[in-house]
Design an enzyme around this catalytic site. Structure first.
Site, PDB file in Angstrom:
ATOM      1  N   HIS A 122       0.450  -0.588  -0.207  1.00 51.64           N
ATOM      2  CA  HIS A 122       0.181   0.385  -0.381  1.00 51.64           C
ATOM      3  C   HIS A 122       1.042   1.669  -0.350  1.00 51.64           C
ATOM      4  O   HIS A 122       2.267   1.335   0.783  1.00 51.64           O
ATOM      5  CB  HIS A 122      -0.732  -0.157   1.288  1.00 51.64           C
ATOM      6  CG  HIS A 122      -0.181   0.112   2.481  1.00 51.64           C
ATOM      7  ND1 HIS A 122      -0.833   1.528   2.949  1.00 51.64           N
ATOM      8  CD2 HIS A 122      -0.280  -0.345   3.456  1.00 51.64           C
ATOM      9  CE1 HIS A 122       0.311   1.599   4.335  1.00 51.64           C
ATOM     10  NE2 HIS A 122      -0.008   0.260   4.776  1.00 51.64           N
ATOM     11  N   GLU A 168      -5.928   1.951   2.047  1.00 50.50           N
ATOM     12  CA  GLU A 168      -5.182   0.357   3.069  1.00 50.50           C
ATOM     13  C   GLU A 168      -6.064   1.026   4.213  1.00 50.50           C
ATOM     14  O   GLU A 168      -5.962   0.246   5.305  1.00 50.50           O
ATOM     15  CB  GLU A 168      -4.218   0.125   2.938  1.00 50.50           C
ATOM     16  CG  GLU A 168      -3.585  -1.161   2.915  1.00 50.50           C
ATOM     17  CD  GLU A 168      -3.092  -0.804   4.722  1.00 50.50           C
ATOM     18  OE1 GLU A 168      -3.095  -1.949   5.206  1.00 50.50           O
ATOM     19  OE2 GLU A 168      -3.280  -0.014   5.247  1.00 50.50           O
ATOM     20  N   ASP A 197       4.454  -4.909   3.901  1.00 47.13           N
ATOM     21  CA  ASP A 197       3.657  -3.684   4.640  1.00 47.13           C
ATOM     22  C   ASP A 197       4.332  -3.551   5.875  1.00 47.13           C
ATOM     23  O   ASP A 197       4.282  -4.693   6.651  1.00 47.13           O
ATOM     24  CB  ASP A 197       2.371  -4.289   4.584  1.00 47.13           C
ATOM     25  CG  ASP A 197       1.466  -3.343   5.478  1.00 47.13           C
ATOM     26  OD1 ASP A 197       2.399  -2.189   5.687  1.00 47.13           O
ATOM     27  OD2 ASP A 197       0.510  -3.456   6.043  1.00 47.13           O
ATOM     28  N   HIS A 284       2.210   5.213  12.624  1.00 48.21           N
ATOM     29  CA  HIS A 284       0.974   6.130  12.815  1.00 48.21           C
ATOM     30  C   HIS A 284       1.560   7.083  13.047  1.00 48.21           C
ATOM     31  O   HIS A 284       0.108   7.876  13.741  1.00 48.21           O
ATOM     32  CB  HIS A 284      -0.470   5.204  12.914  1.00 48.21           C
ATOM     33  CG  HIS A 284      -0.606   3.855  11.856  1.00 48.21           C
ATOM     34  ND1 HIS A 284      -1.791   3.935  12.540  1.00 48.21           N
ATOM     35  CD2 HIS A 284      -0.174   3.182  10.795  1.00 48.21           C
ATOM     36  CE1 HIS A 284      -2.718   2.614  11.276  1.00 48.21           C
ATOM     37  NE2 HIS A 284      -1.235   2.574  10.368  1.00 48.21           N
ATOM     38  N   ASP A 303      15.740  -7.402  -0.677  1.00 52.11           N
ATOM     39  CA  ASP A 303      17.129  -8.596  -1.377  1.00 52.11           C
ATOM     40  C   ASP A 303      15.976  -9.772  -1.279  1.00 52.11           C
ATOM     41  O   ASP A 303      15.712 -10.412  -2.734  1.00 52.11           O
ATOM     42  CB  ASP A 303      17.731  -8.979  -1.224  1.00 52.11           C
ATOM     43  CG  ASP A 303      19.098  -7.964  -1.039  1.00 52.11           C
ATOM     44  OD1 ASP A 303      18.827  -7.388  -2.685  1.00 52.11           O
ATOM     45  OD2 ASP A 303      19.763  -7.594  -0.575  1.00 52.11           O
TER      46      ASP A 303
END
Length: 435
Positions: A122, A168, A197, A284, A303
């Site tokens: 996202h 998202e 994420d 957040h 990687d």
């Protein structure tokens, strides 16, 4: 990464996003070793993308959130890089919370269009900050992996597709919209979806999704080669963009470096960092900026993404075998006792396969109420779908892969379904076993 929401409080909003009409998808299968090893993904390149995302946020009110100018500028930046590298890109628009949202999809030319390996992340932040770890880190690493595909002029057996999701943080809105609007025939072509994420947390852990065994093993094997221990990812389970794909029957996997959970002493001993402190203290928050990144974690995870793309896109899926099916309807009582439907298998030798496909078609007005199990002839239970109070979409139409190699193939196999909450009703329409 978004925050979970309670069951019925957001029912209207969830239903407005449309039901996830899940579809059959072939499981990711073990593949032969790729002809070419995955390239090293330059950390400096990934960091350069993060610098750009930070600059975009700084120039647009400090964030890259849905409906804000910083999000669209972030999408335009990623799209320009992909267009220049030879990808075919498209922008998908949707509406959420009264604002226009955007998904970016990029296809690499070539590969089997009936077998699509997809990776995504996202691109939006929360409104409080620039979102450089959450989720600039995943977005930048997926972008640089895609650019590495172009630099190598990689010619995989499977078709490669990359996605950057909007909104998202508002409840997986963009990825749900994408999955909802894929025709069933197109969803069934996705052999695997990899989600990334938060992969650069400043006090990192190394967590691997355990949803699909082949994808999980591919990622674990990479870290084992680095002598870096991993753990199963649980903190964000169902809270990121792999969830809509998983609910639609697509094999999923991914990596995660931790959010606001606290690192234990045992984890600090094996990974370093600070015990008793969150994996990401700026989760957040306004301090999730370009200084909120652990370079080692970002480098290793980037990687690992390339390794998974190169490995899983090589080889073909196994064609389906013999099918045993019932189309007899069975009513599922609302908030009642479990019911079963039986498929009888006969005339086979030995045990069931390690990749037994269970195709399920259940009509229901709130599928999160349902627990769905496969019962082998000897009574062994294989859970296919757990209860989920927040999954308000209609119907369970999916194909699950079960390792039933310890079970005798012949006998009465049962699909067991129980509705564990009130207000919504449905029935088993049909189900099948593919050996």
């Amino acid at each position: 990464m978004n925050i979970s929401v309670p069951r019925r409080t957001l029912a209207a909003a969830a239903l407005a996003l449309a039901g996830l009409l899940a579809s059959a998808a072939p499981a990711a299968n073990a593949a032969p070793a790729p002809a070419l090893a995955a390239p090293d993904i330059p950390l400096a390149n990934v960091k350069a993308h993060l610098t750009q995302l930070q600059s975009i946020a700084s120039a647009n009110g400090g964030n890259r959130a849905h409906g804000r100018a910083g999000y669209k500028a972030s999408l335009d930046y990623v799209k320009a890089k992909l267009d220049a590298a030879g990808f075919t890109t498209s922008i998908q628009q949707f509406t959420s919370s009264g604002a226009t949202g955007y998904n970016l999809i990029a296809d690499w030319p070539g590969g089997d269009a009936n077998q699509i390996l997809m990776a995504g992340s996202h691109l939006d932040s929360v409104g409080a900050g620039a979102g450089i770890n959450d989720n600039g880190s995943g977005s930048a690493a997926v972008l640089e992996t895609a650019l590495a595909v172009s630099r190598a002029q990689f010619k995989p057996d499977k078709h490669l597709r990359f996605g950057w999701w909007g909104a998202e943080e508002l409840g997986l809105v963009g990825s749900k919209y994408y999955v909802n609007n894929l025709p069933a025939t197109e969803r069934s072509k996705i052999s695997g979806y990899l989600n990334f994420d938060m992969i650069g947390s400043p006090n990192p852990g190394y967590f691997v999704y355990d949803d699909d065994p082949t994808i999980e093993k591919t990622l674990k094997d990479y870290f084992a080669g680095l002598n870096v221990p991993t753990e199963i990812e649980t903190e964000g389970d169902g809270r990121s963009d792999h969830a809509p794909f998983k609910n639609a029957g697509v094999p999923v996997g991914g990596l995660f470096s931790g959010a606001d959970y606290t690192k234990t002493a045992a984890q600090a001993q094996k990974w370093g960092g600070t015990a008793g402190q969150a994996f990401d203290r700026c989760y957040h928050s306004s301090c999730d900026n370009s200084s909120n990144i652990n370079d080692t974690a970002l480098d290793r995870n980037s990687d690992a993404i390339a390794h998974a793309i190169w490995t899983l896109s090589t080889g073909t899926t196994t064609p389906p075998g013999e099918v045993y099916e019932t189309t007899a309807d069975v009513t599922v009582p609302d908030n009642g006792a479990a019911v079963t439907s039986t498929v009888t298998v006969s005339g086979r030798n030995g045990n069931a396969p390690a990749t037994l496909k269970v195709g399920v078609d259940i009509k229901h007005t709130w599928r999160g109420d349902l627990v769905v199990d496969l019962l082998a002839p000897d009574g062994t239970v294989y859970n296919l779908k757990p209860f989920s109070s927040s999954d308000s979409a209609d119907n369970v139409q999916a194909t699950y892969t079960v390792d039933a190699s310890s079970e005798v193939a012949n006998g009465a196999w049962k699909l067991r379904v129980q509705d564990k909450a009130a207000q919504d009703t449905g029935y088993i329409d049909s189900w099948k076993l593919t050996f």
